[in-house]
Design a protein around this motif. Structure first.
Motif, PDB file in Angstrom:
ATOM      1  N   MET A   1       0.776  -1.277   0.070  1.00  0.00           N
ATOM      2  CA  MET A   1      -0.133   0.125   0.148  1.00  0.00           C
ATOM      3  C   MET A   1       0.816   1.354  -0.178  1.00  0.00           C
ATOM      4  O   MET A   1       0.565   2.103  -0.527  1.00  0.00           O
ATOM      5  N   THR A   2       1.972   1.216   0.953  1.00  0.00           N
ATOM      6  CA  THR A   2       2.893   2.467   0.958  1.00  0.00           C
ATOM      7  C   THR A   2       3.357   2.701  -0.386  1.00  0.00           C
ATOM      8  O   THR A   2       3.968   3.833  -0.693  1.00  0.00           O
ATOM      9  N   THR A   3       3.729   1.676  -1.186  1.00  0.00           N
ATOM     10  CA  THR A   3       4.498   1.771  -2.395  1.00  0.00           C
ATOM     11  C   THR A   3       3.793   2.752  -3.457  1.00  0.00           C
ATOM     12  O   THR A   3       4.166   3.354  -4.216  1.00  0.00           O
ATOM     13  N   TRP A   4       2.519   2.197  -3.410  1.00  0.00           N
ATOM     14  CA  TRP A   4       1.473   2.763  -4.493  1.00  0.00           C
ATOM     15  C   TRP A   4       1.103   4.457  -3.840  1.00  0.00           C
ATOM     16  O   TRP A   4       0.957   5.107  -4.793  1.00  0.00           O
ATOM     17  N   LEU A   5       1.035   4.588  -2.736  1.00  0.00           N
ATOM     18  CA  LEU A   5       1.280   6.200  -2.113  1.00  0.00           C
ATOM     19  C   LEU A   5       2.352   6.875  -2.547  1.00  0.00           C
ATOM     20  O   LEU A   5       2.121   8.068  -2.950  1.00  0.00           O
ATOM     21  N   LEU A   6       3.657   6.246  -2.538  1.00  0.00           N
ATOM     22  CA  LEU A   6       4.620   6.884  -2.966  1.00  0.00           C
ATOM     23  C   LEU A   6       4.561   7.141  -4.576  1.00  0.00           C
ATOM     24  O   LEU A   6       5.123   8.137  -4.973  1.00  0.00           O
ATOM     25  N   VAL A   7       4.054   6.081  -5.305  1.00  0.00           N
ATOM     26  CA  VAL A   7       3.803   6.416  -6.743  1.00  0.00           C
ATOM     27  C   VAL A   7       2.990   7.432  -6.904  1.00  0.00           C
ATOM     28  O   VAL A   7       3.172   8.462  -7.763  1.00  0.00           O
ATOM     29  N   PHE A   8       2.022   7.458  -6.347  1.00  0.00           N
ATOM     30  CA  PHE A   8       1.055   8.441  -6.505  1.00  0.00           C
ATOM     31  C   PHE A   8       1.283   9.874  -6.424  1.00  0.00           C
ATOM     32  O   PHE A   8       1.223  10.909  -6.781  1.00  0.00           O
ATOM     33  N   ALA A  33      11.694   9.937  -8.380  1.00  0.00           N
ATOM     34  CA  ALA A  33      11.272   8.604  -8.812  1.00  0.00           C
ATOM     35  C   ALA A  33      12.364   7.583  -9.260  1.00  0.00           C
ATOM     36  O   ALA A  33      12.133   6.294  -9.147  1.00  0.00           O
ATOM     37  N   ASN A  34      13.461   8.156  -9.910  1.00  0.00           N
ATOM     38  CA  ASN A  34      14.411   7.098  -9.937  1.00  0.00           C
ATOM     39  C   ASN A  34      15.092   6.268  -8.706  1.00  0.00           C
ATOM     40  O   ASN A  34      15.239   4.976  -8.725  1.00  0.00           O
ATOM     41  N   PHE A  35      15.488   7.365  -7.743  1.00  0.00           N
ATOM     42  CA  PHE A  35      16.104   6.909  -6.588  1.00  0.00           C
ATOM     43  C   PHE A  35      15.362   6.170  -5.636  1.00  0.00           C
ATOM     44  O   PHE A  35      15.701   5.033  -5.077  1.00  0.00           O
ATOM     45  N   TYR A  36      13.922   6.324  -5.564  1.00  0.00           N
ATOM     46  CA  TYR A  36      13.339   5.916  -4.587  1.00  0.00           C
ATOM     47  C   TYR A  36      12.014   5.047  -5.023  1.00  0.00           C
ATOM     48  O   TYR A  36      11.633   3.825  -4.759  1.00  0.00           O
ATOM     49  N   THR A  37      11.161   5.837  -5.789  1.00  0.00           N
ATOM     50  CA  THR A  37       9.638   5.128  -6.054  1.00  0.00           C
ATOM     51  C   THR A  37      10.048   3.950  -7.040  1.00  0.00           C
ATOM     52  O   THR A  37       9.682   2.947  -6.715  1.00  0.00           O
ATOM     53  N   LEU A  38      11.020   4.015  -8.075  1.00  0.00           N
ATOM     54  CA  LEU A  38      11.081   2.995  -8.989  1.00  0.00           C
ATOM     55  C   LEU A  38      11.823   1.527  -8.248  1.00  0.00           C
ATOM     56  O   LEU A  38      11.065   0.485  -8.369  1.00  0.00           O
ATOM     57  N   ARG A  39      12.489   1.869  -7.257  1.00  0.00           N
ATOM     58  CA  ARG A  39      13.040   0.843  -6.468  1.00  0.00           C
ATOM     59  C   ARG A  39      12.220   0.475  -5.543  1.00  0.00           C
ATOM     60  O   ARG A  39      12.270  -1.031  -5.148  1.00  0.00           O
ATOM     61  N   SER A  40      11.476   0.978  -5.032  1.00  0.00           N
ATOM     62  CA  SER A  40      10.306   0.598  -4.059  1.00  0.00           C
ATOM     63  C   SER A  40       9.332  -0.451  -4.910  1.00  0.00           C
ATOM     64  O   SER A  40       8.993  -1.481  -4.290  1.00  0.00           O
ATOM     65  N   GLU A 262      21.086  -6.055 -12.916  1.00  0.00           N
ATOM     66  CA  GLU A 262      21.778  -5.023 -12.908  1.00  0.00           C
ATOM     67  C   GLU A 262      20.965  -3.667 -13.190  1.00  0.00           C
ATOM     68  O   GLU A 262      21.465  -2.502 -13.562  1.00  0.00           O
ATOM     69  N   PHE A 263      19.665  -3.787 -13.421  1.00  0.00           N
ATOM     70  CA  PHE A 263      18.885  -2.865 -13.747  1.00  0.00           C
ATOM     71  C   PHE A 263      18.831  -1.624 -12.651  1.00  0.00           C
ATOM     72  O   PHE A 263      19.136  -0.389 -13.265  1.00  0.00           O
ATOM     73  N   SER A 264      18.594  -1.981 -11.501  1.00  0.00           N
ATOM     74  CA  SER A 264      18.511  -0.700 -10.571  1.00  0.00           C
ATOM     75  C   SER A 264      19.965  -0.055 -10.354  1.00  0.00           C
ATOM     76  O   SER A 264      20.154   1.131 -10.274  1.00  0.00           O
ATOM     77  N   LYS A 265      21.014  -0.845 -10.272  1.00  0.00           N
ATOM     78  CA  LYS A 265      22.481  -0.234 -10.195  1.00  0.00           C
ATOM     79  C   LYS A 265      22.668   0.485 -11.601  1.00  0.00           C
ATOM     80  O   LYS A 265      23.147   1.730 -11.509  1.00  0.00           O
ATOM     81  N   ALA A 266      22.276   0.083 -12.684  1.00  0.00           N
ATOM     82  CA  ALA A 266      22.515   0.890 -14.110  1.00  0.00           C
ATOM     83  C   ALA A 266      21.716   2.375 -13.858  1.00  0.00           C
ATOM     84  O   ALA A 266      22.361   3.297 -14.612  1.00  0.00           O
ATOM     85  N   LEU A 267      20.680   2.288 -13.273  1.00  0.00           N
ATOM     86  CA  LEU A 267      20.072   3.526 -13.147  1.00  0.00           C
ATOM     87  C   LEU A 267      20.309   4.322 -12.159  1.00  0.00           C
ATOM     88  O   LEU A 267      19.848   5.288 -11.554  1.00  0.00           O
ATOM     89  N   ASN A 268      21.393   3.988 -11.019  1.00  0.00           N
ATOM     90  CA  ASN A 268      21.772   4.416  -9.634  1.00  0.00           C
ATOM     91  C   ASN A 268      20.355   4.569  -8.832  1.00  0.00           C
ATOM     92  O   ASN A 268      20.279   5.610  -8.032  1.00  0.00           O
ATOM     93  N   ALA A 269      19.607   3.361  -8.931  1.00  0.00           N
ATOM     94  CA  ALA A 269      18.290   3.497  -8.371  1.00  0.00           C
ATOM     95  C   ALA A 269      18.479   2.795  -7.092  1.00  0.00           C
ATOM     96  O   ALA A 269      17.426   2.112  -6.488  1.00  0.00           O
ATOM     97  N   ILE A 270      19.843   2.511  -6.434  1.00  0.00           N
ATOM     98  CA  ILE A 270      19.736   1.919  -5.107  1.00  0.00           C
ATOM     99  C   ILE A 270      19.863   2.607  -3.832  1.00  0.00           C
ATOM    100  O   ILE A 270      20.205   2.395  -2.713  1.00  0.00           O
ATOM    101  N   TYR A 271      19.773   4.058  -3.949  1.00  0.00           N
ATOM    102  CA  TYR A 271      19.500   4.935  -2.847  1.00  0.00           C
ATOM    103  C   TYR A 271      18.565   4.556  -1.865  1.00  0.00           C
ATOM    104  O   TYR A 271      18.720   4.605  -0.590  1.00  0.00           O
ATOM    105  N   TYR A 272      17.520   3.882  -2.289  1.00  0.00           N
ATOM    106  CA  TYR A 272      16.418   3.382  -1.507  1.00  0.00           C
ATOM    107  C   TYR A 272      16.727   2.305  -0.518  1.00  0.00           C
ATOM    108  O   TYR A 272      16.734   2.009   0.700  1.00  0.00           O
ATOM    109  N   ASP A 273      17.813   1.457  -1.024  1.00  0.00           N
ATOM    110  CA  ASP A 273      18.476   0.577  -0.196  1.00  0.00           C
ATOM    111  C   ASP A 273      19.182   0.948   1.051  1.00  0.00           C
ATOM    112  O   ASP A 273      19.415   0.636   2.183  1.00  0.00           O
TER     113      ASP A 273
END
Length: 435
Positions: A1-8, A33-40, A262-273
């Protein structure tokens, strides 16, 4: 649920930025969107595991929900802060007749920067032992705090003036010229040589965001332009993936191909982790970075060759990783929300968001005053490479390289050619017409 709230809420920020004609807010939204929402979304759907896998388990859903809510709070605070919202007239959709010599400055600004970057590239390739050796040395030196970021100053100037030249060509000729495109590609090559992919993607996205904002200003949609934007939405991530694969191959790392993992690493999208580790383990850390790290990091752009006794200023990402893997020098970045949460707790989220909006308004004003015709592209570029998800601990260091140095270069050229800034020139015309 929180994931889709973040997307919204991420979508709300992008729509609100479009409605306000605010390229900085839009760029920050793209980074969130790239660092957190996509990764979530990736973690919620189980497409990829968290990084590094050994620090997370199957029962981390509650942790991810907490991180989602903190990022949501960050977005809400940014949108709710009314500091200095731009007016409807900030951006001038028509070509600016700022001063007689302004086209001349635009034409000549590219050449000194291009010659300097070309000379730097040749010197690095010859003295460094080839492309792979230079790129490896740049990556290792940056990770170890060697101050190699100062070399990014010249390509950053070239990228800024290349965008300026391209926009000027579009205004006068309705299409970008060869010189502007060549300068843009040269800056991209220099950045890649120095092991940096973000400015390349950011430069392309700045042109796309500029097109989006100008559609809003003119209140007119073009089917051709919409097709270009749709193609950019597909091609830009693919370019990021390709650049990572090429860099990994050049650096002779263990990655032989870009696959799903490697998708998330390629987009530098692992700030979320990294942010997730901060939220989970912040109470367990015996020693935390100083709260003055925001100012201490501003000296990181100074090379060790110039300042031999420079203190070891580890970034928060590097500090975080060494809490788990002390021998590693590459960091796990957490982004602006993570920096403020680590140093100040939950109260740091609204505090950091307010300061982010204040800094964003200052940058937006500087870009519009520098040149309203290309200010949108400059503001979008600066939001992607300087702000990223907001005002973090390394903001001031990036601002020196990306904002201060290029702006001083342009102002010096204007002074030498006796060209007034566009806003001042319009004031003088108005005064002459009414006196």
């Amino acid at each position: 649920m929180t994931t889709w709230l973040l997307v919204f809420l991420t979508a709300v920020q992008l729509v609100e930025a479009y409605r306000r004609r605010d390229p900085v807010l839009f760029g920050i939204g793209v980074s969130i969107a790239n660092f957190y929402t996509l990764r979530s979304v990736i973690l919620a759907t189980g497409w990829e595991p968290a990084e590094p896998p050994y620090l997370f388990d199957a029962e981390s859903s509650a942790l991810y929900s907490a991180v989602d809510l903190l990022v949501c709070l960050w977005i809400v605070c940014i949108l709710a802060t009314p500091i200095g919202r731009i007016s409807q007239e900030t951006w001038n959709a028509a070509p600016s007749r700022s001063a007689p010599n302004e086209p001349r400055v635009t034409q000549i600004a590219v050449w000194p920067a291009a010659l300097a970057v070309g000379a730097m590239v040749i010197w690095l390739l010859v003295s460094g032992g080839g492309f792979a050796a230079v790129q490896r040395a740049a990556r290792i030196g940056d990770a170890e705090g060697g101050g190699t970021g100062i070399y990014l100053a010249l390509p950053s100037i070239l990228l800024v003036v290349a965008l300026w030249r391209i926009r000027s060509d579009v205004i006068s000729q309705r299409q970008p010229g060869v010189v502007g495109i060549a300068a843009l590609l040269l800056s991209f090559f220099a950045f890649f040589l120095l092991g940096s992919r973000t400015p390349i993607v950011a430069g392309l996205l700045a042109l796309v965001i500029g097109a989006i904002m100008r559609m809003r200003i003119r209140a007119r949609f073009s089917a051709r332009l919409l097709m270009i934007l749709a193609a950019a939405a597909v091609l830009v991530p693919q370019i990021a993936l390709w650049l990572k694969a090429l860099r990994d191959e050049t650096l002779a790392t263990a990655v032989n191909a870009v696959n799903q993992a490697e998708f998330s690493k390629a987009l530098n999208a692992i700030y979320y982790d990294g942010f997730s580790l901060v939220v989970r383990d912040s109470d367990r850390f015996v020693v935390k970075p100083s709260r003055f790290v925001f100012f201490e990091q501003s000296t990181s752009v100074i090379p060790s060759a110039i300042w031999p006794d420079k203190p070891d200023l580890s970034s928060i990402g590097k500090w975080l990783r060494q809490q788990y893997e002390p021998s590693r020098v590459n960091g796990w970045p957490v982004g602006a929300p993570g920096d403020w949460y680590l140093l100040f707790g939950v109260v740091g989220i609204p505090l950091g968001a307010i300061l982010t909006v204040l800094a964003a308004r200052m940058v937006l004003l500087a870009a519009s005053k520098l040149d309203a015709n290309v200010g949108i592209e400059l503001a979008a570029l600066w939001s992607l490479v300087v702000f990223k998800a907001g005002l973090d601990a390394e903001f001031f260091a990036r601002a020196v390289v990306w904002i201060l140095v290029p702006v001083v270069y342009i102002l010096l050229l204007r002074k030498k050619n006796r060209v007034a800034p566009p806003a001042l020139a319009r004031f003088h015309r108005y005064r002459r017409a009414h006196t």
